[in-house]
Motif scaffolding. Structure first.
Motif, PDB file in Angstrom:
ATOM      1  N   LEU A 149       4.370  -5.553  -1.413  1.00 40.36           N
ATOM      2  CA  LEU A 149       4.985  -5.809  -3.437  1.00 40.36           C
ATOM      3  C   LEU A 149       5.921  -6.495  -3.192  1.00 40.36           C
ATOM      4  N   ASN A 150       7.327  -6.002  -2.286  1.00 43.06           N
ATOM      5  CA  ASN A 150       8.532  -6.891  -2.514  1.00 43.06           C
ATOM      6  C   ASN A 150       8.543  -8.069  -1.550  1.00 43.06           C
ATOM      7  N   ALA A 151       7.924  -8.041  -0.425  1.00 44.44           N
ATOM      8  CA  ALA A 151       8.459  -9.330   0.652  1.00 44.44           C
ATOM      9  C   ALA A 151       9.384  -8.787   1.170  1.00 44.44           C
ATOM     10  N   GLY A 152      10.002  -7.478   1.820  1.00 43.92           N
ATOM     11  CA  GLY A 152      10.797  -7.247   2.087  1.00 43.92           C
ATOM     12  C   GLY A 152      12.245  -7.168   1.434  1.00 43.92           C
ATOM     13  N   ARG A 153      12.115  -7.504   0.026  1.00 39.64           N
ATOM     14  CA  ARG A 153      13.495  -8.107  -0.399  1.00 39.64           C
ATOM     15  C   ARG A 153      13.951  -6.748  -1.498  1.00 39.64           C
ATOM     16  N   PRO A 154      15.839  -7.357  -1.755  1.00 43.74           N
ATOM     17  CA  PRO A 154      15.926  -5.710  -2.326  1.00 43.74           C
ATOM     18  C   PRO A 154      15.562  -5.461  -3.511  1.00 43.74           C
ATOM     19  N   VAL A 155      14.441  -5.484  -3.955  1.00 43.02           N
ATOM     20  CA  VAL A 155      14.890  -5.934  -5.680  1.00 43.02           C
ATOM     21  C   VAL A 155      13.707  -4.305  -5.884  1.00 43.02           C
ATOM     22  N   VAL A 208      -5.224   2.952   4.769  1.00 41.89           N
ATOM     23  CA  VAL A 208      -4.753   4.026   4.775  1.00 41.89           C
ATOM     24  C   VAL A 208      -3.525   3.663   5.321  1.00 41.89           C
ATOM     25  N   VAL A 209      -2.329   3.582   5.056  1.00 43.83           N
ATOM     26  CA  VAL A 209      -1.171   2.307   5.583  1.00 43.83           C
ATOM     27  C   VAL A 209      -0.084   3.656   6.090  1.00 43.83           C
ATOM     28  N   GLU A 210       0.348   3.223   6.810  1.00 44.14           N
ATOM     29  CA  GLU A 210       1.849   3.836   6.571  1.00 44.14           C
ATOM     30  C   GLU A 210       2.611   3.905   5.508  1.00 44.14           C
ATOM     31  N   PRO A 211       3.991   5.052   5.959  1.00 44.91           N
ATOM     32  CA  PRO A 211       4.789   4.919   4.360  1.00 44.91           C
ATOM     33  C   PRO A 211       5.926   4.063   5.091  1.00 44.91           C
ATOM     34  N   GLY A 212       5.485   3.152   3.206  1.00 48.01           N
ATOM     35  CA  GLY A 212       6.939   2.326   3.683  1.00 48.01           C
ATOM     36  C   GLY A 212       6.046   0.398   3.599  1.00 48.01           C
ATOM     37  N   PHE A 213       4.347   0.745   3.292  1.00 49.76           N
ATOM     38  CA  PHE A 213       3.604  -0.607   3.311  1.00 49.76           C
ATOM     39  C   PHE A 213       3.869  -1.046   2.426  1.00 49.76           C
ATOM     40  N   ILE A 214       3.644  -0.221   0.819  1.00 46.91           N
ATOM     41  CA  ILE A 214       3.450  -0.912  -0.756  1.00 46.91           C
ATOM     42  C   ILE A 214       4.557  -1.080  -0.897  1.00 46.91           C
ATOM     43  N   GLU A 215       5.935  -0.817  -0.728  1.00 45.87           N
ATOM     44  CA  GLU A 215       7.299  -1.037  -0.880  1.00 45.87           C
ATOM     45  C   GLU A 215       7.179  -2.693  -0.352  1.00 45.87           C
ATOM     46  N   THR A 216       7.510  -2.915   1.380  1.00 46.49           N
ATOM     47  CA  THR A 216       7.471  -4.178   1.547  1.00 46.49           C
ATOM     48  C   THR A 216       6.354  -5.023   1.022  1.00 46.49           C
ATOM     49  N   LEU A 229      -1.947   2.392  -4.099  1.00 43.42           N
ATOM     50  CA  LEU A 229      -1.848   1.135  -4.865  1.00 43.42           C
ATOM     51  C   LEU A 229      -3.401   0.520  -4.592  1.00 43.42           C
ATOM     52  N   LEU A 230      -3.160   0.192  -5.881  1.00 41.70           N
ATOM     53  CA  LEU A 230      -4.508  -0.536  -6.727  1.00 41.70           C
ATOM     54  C   LEU A 230      -4.730  -1.988  -6.178  1.00 41.70           C
ATOM     55  N   VAL A 231      -5.670  -3.052  -5.125  1.00 41.16           N
ATOM     56  CA  VAL A 231      -5.112  -4.220  -5.480  1.00 41.16           C
ATOM     57  C   VAL A 231      -6.413  -5.424  -5.805  1.00 41.16           C
ATOM     58  N   MET A 232      -6.884  -5.579  -6.513  1.00 39.37           N
ATOM     59  CA  MET A 232      -7.710  -5.974  -7.268  1.00 39.37           C
ATOM     60  C   MET A 232      -7.874  -7.763  -6.154  1.00 39.37           C
ATOM     61  N   GLY A 233      -9.008  -8.397  -6.199  1.00 39.30           N
ATOM     62  CA  GLY A 233      -7.976 -10.073  -5.602  1.00 39.30           C
ATOM     63  C   GLY A 233      -9.330 -10.868  -6.315  1.00 39.30           C
ATOM     64  N   ALA A 234      -8.827 -12.071  -5.830  1.00 42.73           N
ATOM     65  CA  ALA A 234      -9.978 -12.767  -7.207  1.00 42.73           C
ATOM     66  C   ALA A 234      -9.685 -14.311  -6.081  1.00 42.73           C
ATOM     67  N   GLU A 235     -10.909 -15.309  -5.880  1.00 43.77           N
ATOM     68  CA  GLU A 235     -10.949 -16.186  -5.688  1.00 43.77           C
ATOM     69  C   GLU A 235     -10.213 -17.427  -5.694  1.00 43.77           C
ATOM     70  N   ASP A 236     -10.588 -16.797  -7.327  1.00 44.77           N
ATOM     71  CA  ASP A 236      -9.613 -18.082  -8.604  1.00 44.77           C
ATOM     72  C   ASP A 236      -8.413 -17.974  -8.081  1.00 44.77           C
ATOM     73  N   PRO A 237      -7.176 -18.916  -8.194  1.00 42.73           N
ATOM     74  CA  PRO A 237      -6.446 -18.752  -7.439  1.00 42.73           C
ATOM     75  C   PRO A 237      -5.456 -18.583  -9.044  1.00 42.73           C
TER      76      PRO A 237
END
Length: 235
Positions: free
Chosen positions: A150-156, A140-148, A199-207
């Motif tokens: 995903l976009n790394a702060g870029r306006p896209v 559970v995170v603060e509002p706005g975390f997901i957008e930041t 946000l549902l995040v799936m992480g993998a060791e394989d790059p």
């Protein structure tokens, strides 16, 4: 003039009776064409031989394309079966706690990912005992975390599915697995009117498990099913 064939009679008879055995053997045909070119001499251009060589090259390319198409079809079918199995496993849950446990367990195993994290935005206190109980799969995170994130702060504009390679040190999302995650699939969730996004995040060791060049149709379908299930639990 000697007309007696310089070849074993048994072999000669078999070739006459089964000429297709020669025609179907690419190495034999190549040797015959080469011998024919030598008999013509170096000053004669054998257009037939050139044409056969070009046709052979085209046939090789067509065979490679055929194999690639078949491999892609099998891969797509396998991916579809994976998503269907994961969806059915999600639908088995009768309580939200079981739903979360299955998400980080059986569903993650079916999808062959090394980490599965559900991220929910909330303006309330995130240090809730229920949240801590499922910290392996729920964040559970603060509002706005997901957008930041995903976009790394870029306006896209944010896509529903984002596939990318990462060098993650985000302990908040991946915990003690953070240093081992090298690619991820991020599925943005619409949890209904009046609710903050998820946000549902799936992480993998394989790059190379998740890269931007891959298709996202199956993951988009999974995201659609998952967000509908979440709306049911949240209501």
């Amino acid at each position: 003039m000697n007309t007696k064939p310089n070849i074993d009679e048994t072999l000669r008879r078999r070739i006459i009776e089964e000429p297709e055995t020669l025609l179907d053997d690419a190495d034999i045909m190549r040797a015959l064409v080469s011998a024919n070119e030598k008999s013509l001499g170096g000053n004669i251009v054998d257009l037939r031989g050139i044409a056969m060589s070009r046709l052979e090259t085209r046939l090789d390319r067509l065979e490679d394309t055929h194999r690639s198409v078949i491999a892609a079809a099998y891969e797509n079918l396998a991916g579809t079966n994976q998503i269907h199995r994961a969806v059915l496993r999600l639908m088995d849950a009768t309580r939200f706690e079981v739903f979360l446990r299955d998400l980080g367990g059986d569903v993650a195993d079916i999808l062959r990912v090394d980490s599965m994290k559900l991220v929910l935005e909330s303006a309330a206190n995130t240090d809730d005992p229920a949240v801590r109980r499922f910290k392996g799969v729920l964040s559970v995170v603060e509002p706005g975390f997901i957008e930041t994130y995903l976009n790394a702060g870029r306006p896209v504009s944010t896509r529903q599915v984002t596939l990318r390679q990462i060098a993650s040190d985000d302990v908040a999302l991946y915990g003690d697995k953070a240093g081992f995650i090298h690619s991820e699939a991020c599925l943005k969730l619409d949890l209904g009117q009046g609710r903050l996004p998820g946000l549902l995040v799936m992480g993998a060791e394989d790059p190379h498990q998740f890269t931007p060049q891959q298709g996202t149709d199956l993951l988009a379908f999974f995201a659609g099913v998952f967000e509908r299930a979440m709306r049911r639990w949240l209501s």
